[in-house]
Design an enzyme around this catalytic site. Structure first.
Site, PDB file in Angstrom:
ATOM      1  N   HIS A 293       1.626  13.829   4.256  1.00 52.23           N
ATOM      2  CA  HIS A 293       1.306  12.655   5.066  1.00 52.23           C
ATOM      3  C   HIS A 293       0.981  13.050   6.521  1.00 52.23           C
ATOM      4  O   HIS A 293      -0.031  12.617   7.091  1.00 52.23           O
ATOM      5  CB  HIS A 293       2.467  11.665   5.026  1.00 52.23           C
ATOM      6  CG  HIS A 293       2.255  10.469   5.898  1.00 52.23           C
ATOM      7  ND1 HIS A 293       1.303   9.512   5.635  1.00 52.23           N
ATOM      8  CD2 HIS A 293       2.858  10.094   7.065  1.00 52.23           C
ATOM      9  CE1 HIS A 293       1.333   8.587   6.582  1.00 52.23           C
ATOM     10  NE2 HIS A 293       2.265   8.916   7.454  1.00 52.23           N
TER      11      HIS A 293
ATOM     12  N   ARG B  65      21.613  -9.902  -1.310  1.00 51.93           N
ATOM     13  CA  ARG B  65      20.738 -10.527  -0.289  1.00 51.93           C
ATOM     14  C   ARG B  65      20.864  -9.864   1.078  1.00 51.93           C
ATOM     15  O   ARG B  65      20.578 -10.463   2.106  1.00 51.93           O
ATOM     16  CB  ARG B  65      21.016 -12.030  -0.177  1.00 51.93           C
ATOM     17  CG  ARG B  65      20.747 -12.765  -1.458  1.00 51.93           C
ATOM     18  CD  ARG B  65      20.474 -14.224  -1.216  1.00 51.93           C
ATOM     19  NE  ARG B  65      20.187 -14.868  -2.486  1.00 51.93           N
ATOM     20  CZ  ARG B  65      21.078 -15.507  -3.214  1.00 51.93           C
ATOM     21  NH1 ARG B  65      22.318 -15.607  -2.796  1.00 51.93           N
ATOM     22  NH2 ARG B  65      20.736 -16.062  -4.351  1.00 51.93           N
TER      23      ARG B  65
ATOM     24  N   LYS C 287       8.905   4.929  20.317  1.00 48.97           N
ATOM     25  CA  LYS C 287       8.936   4.069  19.132  1.00 48.97           C
ATOM     26  C   LYS C 287       9.858   2.876  19.365  1.00 48.97           C
ATOM     27  O   LYS C 287       9.539   1.745  18.984  1.00 48.97           O
ATOM     28  CB  LYS C 287       9.352   4.853  17.892  1.00 48.97           C
ATOM     29  CG  LYS C 287       9.390   3.950  16.679  1.00 48.97           C
ATOM     30  CD  LYS C 287       8.714   4.456  15.461  1.00 48.97           C
ATOM     31  CE  LYS C 287       8.621   3.366  14.401  1.00 48.97           C
ATOM     32  NZ  LYS C 287       8.390   3.857  13.077  1.00 48.97           N
TER      33      LYS C 287
ATOM     34  N   GLU D 139       3.205  13.542  13.995  1.00 52.92           N
ATOM     35  CA  GLU D 139       3.690  12.225  14.442  1.00 52.92           C
ATOM     36  C   GLU D 139       4.262  12.306  15.860  1.00 52.92           C
ATOM     37  O   GLU D 139       4.311  11.300  16.560  1.00 52.92           O
ATOM     38  CB  GLU D 139       4.737  11.679  13.463  1.00 52.92           C
ATOM     39  CG  GLU D 139       4.247  11.503  12.019  1.00 52.92           C
ATOM     40  CD  GLU D 139       3.538  10.166  11.763  1.00 52.92           C
ATOM     41  OE1 GLU D 139       3.311   9.411  12.718  1.00 52.92           O
ATOM     42  OE2 GLU D 139       3.223   9.898  10.581  1.00 52.92           O
TER      43      GLU D 139
ATOM     44  N   HIS E 252      -3.955   6.836  10.801  1.00 54.01           N
ATOM     45  CA  HIS E 252      -3.476   6.520   9.461  1.00 54.01           C
ATOM     46  C   HIS E 252      -4.572   5.972   8.539  1.00 54.01           C
ATOM     47  O   HIS E 252      -4.488   6.141   7.327  1.00 54.01           O
ATOM     48  CB  HIS E 252      -2.293   5.553   9.518  1.00 54.01           C
ATOM     49  CG  HIS E 252      -1.002   6.219   9.911  1.00 54.01           C
ATOM     50  ND1 HIS E 252      -0.832   6.884  11.102  1.00 54.01           N
ATOM     51  CD2 HIS E 252       0.188   6.335   9.257  1.00 54.01           C
ATOM     52  CE1 HIS E 252       0.394   7.371  11.177  1.00 54.01           C
ATOM     53  NE2 HIS E 252       1.039   7.053  10.065  1.00 54.01           N
TER      54      HIS E 252
ATOM     55  N   ASN F 141      -0.228   3.285  13.928  1.00 56.20           N
ATOM     56  CA  ASN F 141      -1.073   3.676  12.790  1.00 56.20           C
ATOM     57  C   ASN F 141      -2.253   4.539  13.228  1.00 56.20           C
ATOM     58  O   ASN F 141      -3.172   4.764  12.437  1.00 56.20           O
ATOM     59  CB  ASN F 141      -1.594   2.427  12.062  1.00 56.20           C
ATOM     60  CG  ASN F 141      -0.450   1.620  11.473  1.00 56.20           C
ATOM     61  OD1 ASN F 141       0.558   2.196  11.038  1.00 56.20           O
ATOM     62  ND2 ASN F 141      -0.567   0.303  11.471  1.00 56.20           N
TER      63      ASN F 141
ATOM     64  N   HIS G 146      -5.282   7.952   5.457  1.00 57.11           N
ATOM     65  CA  HIS G 146      -4.995   7.354   4.156  1.00 57.11           C
ATOM     66  C   HIS G 146      -6.080   7.728   3.144  1.00 57.11           C
ATOM     67  O   HIS G 146      -5.790   8.045   1.980  1.00 57.11           O
ATOM     68  CB  HIS G 146      -4.915   5.826   4.304  1.00 57.11           C
ATOM     69  CG  HIS G 146      -4.683   5.090   3.029  1.00 57.11           C
ATOM     70  ND1 HIS G 146      -3.419   4.818   2.557  1.00 57.11           N
ATOM     71  CD2 HIS G 146      -5.550   4.595   2.111  1.00 57.11           C
ATOM     72  CE1 HIS G 146      -3.517   4.185   1.408  1.00 57.11           C
ATOM     73  NE2 HIS G 146      -4.798   4.019   1.118  1.00 57.11           N
TER      74      HIS G 146
ATOM     75  N   ARG H 299       2.595  -2.666  17.669  1.00 59.03           N
ATOM     76  CA  ARG H 299       3.142  -1.719  16.684  1.00 59.03           C
ATOM     77  C   ARG H 299       2.016  -1.080  15.866  1.00 59.03           C
ATOM     78  O   ARG H 299       2.130   0.054  15.419  1.00 59.03           O
ATOM     79  CB  ARG H 299       4.151  -2.429  15.764  1.00 59.03           C
ATOM     80  CG  ARG H 299       4.861  -1.450  14.845  1.00 59.03           C
ATOM     81  CD  ARG H 299       6.109  -2.014  14.222  1.00 59.03           C
ATOM     82  NE  ARG H 299       6.748  -0.987  13.412  1.00 59.03           N
ATOM     83  CZ  ARG H 299       7.950  -1.039  12.898  1.00 59.03           C
ATOM     84  NH1 ARG H 299       8.698  -2.103  13.090  1.00 59.03           N
ATOM     85  NH2 ARG H 299       8.443  -0.049  12.189  1.00 59.03           N
TER      86      ARG H 299
ATOM     87  N   LYS I 157      11.131  -0.367   8.856  1.00 56.97           N
ATOM     88  CA  LYS I 157      10.213  -0.511   7.718  1.00 56.97           C
ATOM     89  C   LYS I 157      10.846   0.174   6.512  1.00 56.97           C
ATOM     90  O   LYS I 157      11.215   1.351   6.581  1.00 56.97           O
ATOM     91  CB  LYS I 157       8.861   0.138   8.028  1.00 56.97           C
ATOM     92  CG  LYS I 157       7.957  -0.724   8.888  1.00 56.97           C
ATOM     93  CD  LYS I 157       6.560  -0.134   9.001  1.00 56.97           C
ATOM     94  CE  LYS I 157       5.659  -1.028   9.830  1.00 56.97           C
ATOM     95  NZ  LYS I 157       4.327  -0.424  10.073  1.00 56.97           N
TER      96      LYS I 157
ATOM     97  N   GLU J 294       4.785  -6.154  13.692  1.00 50.55           N
ATOM     98  CA  GLU J 294       3.388  -5.709  13.750  1.00 50.55           C
ATOM     99  C   GLU J 294       2.415  -6.892  13.746  1.00 50.55           C
ATOM    100  O   GLU J 294       1.431  -6.906  13.013  1.00 50.55           O
ATOM    101  CB  GLU J 294       3.105  -4.780  12.552  1.00 50.55           C
ATOM    102  CG  GLU J 294       2.022  -3.762  12.809  1.00 50.55           C
ATOM    103  CD  GLU J 294       1.989  -2.675  11.750  1.00 50.55           C
ATOM    104  OE1 GLU J 294       3.035  -2.052  11.470  1.00 50.55           O
ATOM    105  OE2 GLU J 294       0.906  -2.454  11.199  1.00 50.55           O
TER     106      GLU J 294
END
Ligand code: GLY
Length: 365
Positions: free
Chosen positions: A267, A121, A227, A185, A249, A246, A253, A242, A143, A237
């Protein structure tokens, strides 16, 4: 030593950035060892180039390393490797207070972070990112995720590391294409909300990619500072802060999906193309001066990154259909990160997707 804090109350942590840091990391990591032992998880590449530096530095402090190695590449972010990693960590009798050290790029960081989030956990982990993309983005902010047949990063959690150690010298062994993709990035932070940093990128991006260690360090410090500030303001987010990370993105994507999330489009390359498209879309809607959109695209192209749809013959509607599988979809709409200029990005949740498709159809191929 550059030290940047991610301010999250009792889950706050430091990011240490310094060339040569791995060789000197023994005394920094020693307090995290239990019974004079630390567990390192690496991929084939970082196991060869970075783990020996860390394990020698730890040995000098009397600390022994158990090293688990996984195959390099996106396919490792899978249920199969997650299960195997958890079993191996449990076999090493990991306890909840233990810190697992992720040494590698975004794949290792995301996988180890998720394993740490769920074992017993939740146990602790430390990020030692070794690629430019992971140093400026994925190692910071908690993340963690794996991919499934339904898409990328669809299973995961927010689980913050206890510490991030960044040694810009690790970039010396990174393939040039991966370095360039990671640089997308870096540019992103200038385009989001830091026009002075975008000026700096225009002046120093070529030198950075050619190997200038001072430029690399400066870019990492600036990116990580941005960041850390964004994550502290909107960890999960939920506040449209946040989400600015993206930028590029959603368009990107679609391009990655069209290439089957393969090495045909990395990416960072997709993010670069997506940022160029987001700026041109913003300009076409009268939100952003055309010369600012062109300035963004010219810099991306100047460092050898894509800034649009060149090489894609796919109809706009087909690319938009890929976007609908994006995990950021909510209630049938997609948030787009658009811009009023360099360093003036914002979230727009009211974009009609048929307008996006028509825009894409008008782009030079
Ligand atoms: N990579 C985007 C984020 O961390 O939110």
């Amino acid at each position: 030593m550059n030290t940047i804090q991610v301010a999250l109350g009792d889950r706050s942590y430091d990011i240490l950035i310094e060339p040569g840091l791995l060789k000197r990391a023994g005394p920094i990591l020693a307090p995290y060892a239990r019974n004079d032992r630390l567990i390192l998880v690496a991929d084939d590449n970082s196991a060869r180039h970075c783990v020996p530096l860390l394990s020698d530095a730890l040995a000098a402090e009397g600390i022994r390393c158990d090293v688990l190695t996984l195959p390099a590449g996106e396919a490792t972010k899978s249920w199969t490797h997650l299960a195997e990693l958890c079993d191996r960590l449990l076999a090493l009798e990991i306890e909840r207070k233990d810190h697992v050290i992720a040494v590698g790029g975004g794949v290792i960081g995301d996988l180890v972070g998720f394993a740490a989030a769920i074992i017993k956990r939740g146990c602790q982990f430390i990020q030692v990112p070794t690629t430019l993309l992971s140093q400026v983005d994925s190692s910071v902010g908690g993340k963690t995720a794996i991919n499934t047949g339904a898409g990328k990063n669809l299973i995961g959690s927010f689980h913050q590391p206890s510490l991030v150690l960044i040694d810009p010298e690790t970039l010396a062994t990174l393939p040039e294409r991966e370095l360039r993709a990671g640089y997308a990035e870096v540019v992103k932070y200038g385009l989001i909300d830091d026009p002075a940093f975008f000026d700096w990128c225009e002046a120093n991006g070529v030198a950075l990619l050619a190997g200038d260690l001072d430029a690399r360090t400066r870019a990492i410090v600036s990116s990580v500072s941005s960041k850390a500030r964004i994550v502290a303001a909107d960890e999960r987010e939920t506040l449209d802060i946040r989400a600015l990370l993206n930028l590029g993105h959603t368009f990107g994507h679609a391009l990655e999906a069209e290439r089957g999330f393969s090495s045909a489009m990395l990416h960072g390359e997709a993010v670069a193309a997506g940022m160029g498209l987001a700026f041109r879309f913003s300009a076409e809607r009268g939100l952003c001066p055309t010369d600012e959109a062109e300035r963004a695209c010219v810099h991306l192209a100047a460092v050898g990154l894509p800034a649009g749809l060149h090489g894609f013959n796919t109809p706009g509607a087909h690319l938009v259909a890929h976007m609908l599988h994006d995990k950021k979809r909510s209630g049938g709409t997609l948030p787009f990160i658009l811009a009023r200029g360099i360093g003036q990005s914002f979230v727009d949740k009211s974009i009609a997707l048929d307008e996006v498709a028509a825009f894409l159809d008008r782009q030079p191929r």
